[in-house]
Motif scaffolding. Sequence first.
Motif, mmCIF file in Angstrom:
data_model
loop_
_atom_site.group_PDB
_atom_site.id
_atom_site.type_symbol
_atom_site.label_atom_id
_atom_site.label_comp_id
_atom_site.label_asym_id
_atom_site.label_seq_id
_atom_site.Cartn_x
_atom_site.Cartn_y
_atom_site.Cartn_z
ATOM 1 N N LYS A 166 0.980 -1.614 -1.950
ATOM 2 C CA LYS A 166 0.893 -0.556 -1.294
ATOM 3 C C LYS A 166 -0.140 0.302 -1.750
ATOM 4 C CE LYS A 166 5.785 -0.028 -0.087
ATOM 5 N NZ LYS A 166 5.894 -0.326 1.438
ATOM 6 N N SER A 167 -0.256 0.570 -3.071
ATOM 7 C CA SER A 167 -1.398 1.138 -3.594
ATOM 8 C C SER A 167 -2.936 0.861 -3.378
ATOM 9 C CB SER A 167 -1.224 1.378 -5.210
ATOM 10 O OG SER A 167 -0.138 1.961 -5.467
ATOM 11 N N ARG A 186 -3.790 1.184 0.228
ATOM 12 C CA ARG A 186 -4.647 2.466 0.507
ATOM 13 C C ARG A 186 -5.794 2.843 -0.068
ATOM 14 N NH1 ARG A 186 -0.921 6.342 2.229
ATOM 15 N NH2 ARG A 186 1.286 6.016 1.858
#
Length: 252
Positions: free
Chosen positions: A168-169, A172
């Motif tokens: 997820k990081s 982004r």
Amino acid sequence: MEYRTDGLDGRSALVTGAAGGIGRAVCAALARAGAQVVAADLDAAAAQGAVAALPGASAIGVDLADPDGAAAAAGRARDAAGGAVDVLVHGAGVSTVGPFARGDPADWDLMWRVNARAPMLLTRDLLPGMAGRGFGRVVFVSSDGARAGAGGEAAYSATKAALLGLAKSLAREYARQGVTCNTVCPGPTDTPMLRRVAEEHPGMVEALARRIPVGRLGEAADIAAAVAFLADPAASYITGQTLSVSGGVTMH
């Protein structure tokens, strides 16, 4: 059911844990989609056997428990792929099963090194090239235990859960550069690893199958189809997602 497309024609893919049941299926699915596959595994001979019938595929031996080995794997994969790796699938993993209170920290450390640190190292080495070319697909193979917990696999589930936050990081950070990062979480899947565990726990496979809404264990091809779809250019609007492939055991 096999996932079929030609969307990865001209692309290259590195798959770790390629000699395992799911790893082999992922290699085959990506090759059907047109990718030039580089299969990586601790057992180089087994990795070669996994891709021997796939056109243009190659295999490398890699010890992902060793940080130097993980770093070297990125360079060797780039060489085997002609300089660029477009798709990175983290399929390698190690596990021990047993009560957490009796767990061996040495086993925990091995799981941390292979299941979490190695994907971080490999991704760090290969992401800049993907971003520079404006195309990249990173798929982490985690576990439904990372989402819902798994009795007897606390440390394994913890290391695999790290991949959810990592994906997820990174999603982004790299979304504007054409790179997607997603996680596939297999549920109970009929693999050689599961069968080895089942030998020590009679009736386990049957008990697992009874809990699954679709009424059967998963097959390696079920997981591979999800990975191949997320690697496809057609999935460019999907990033930062966690997909359970579990026959309905986990519903989020």
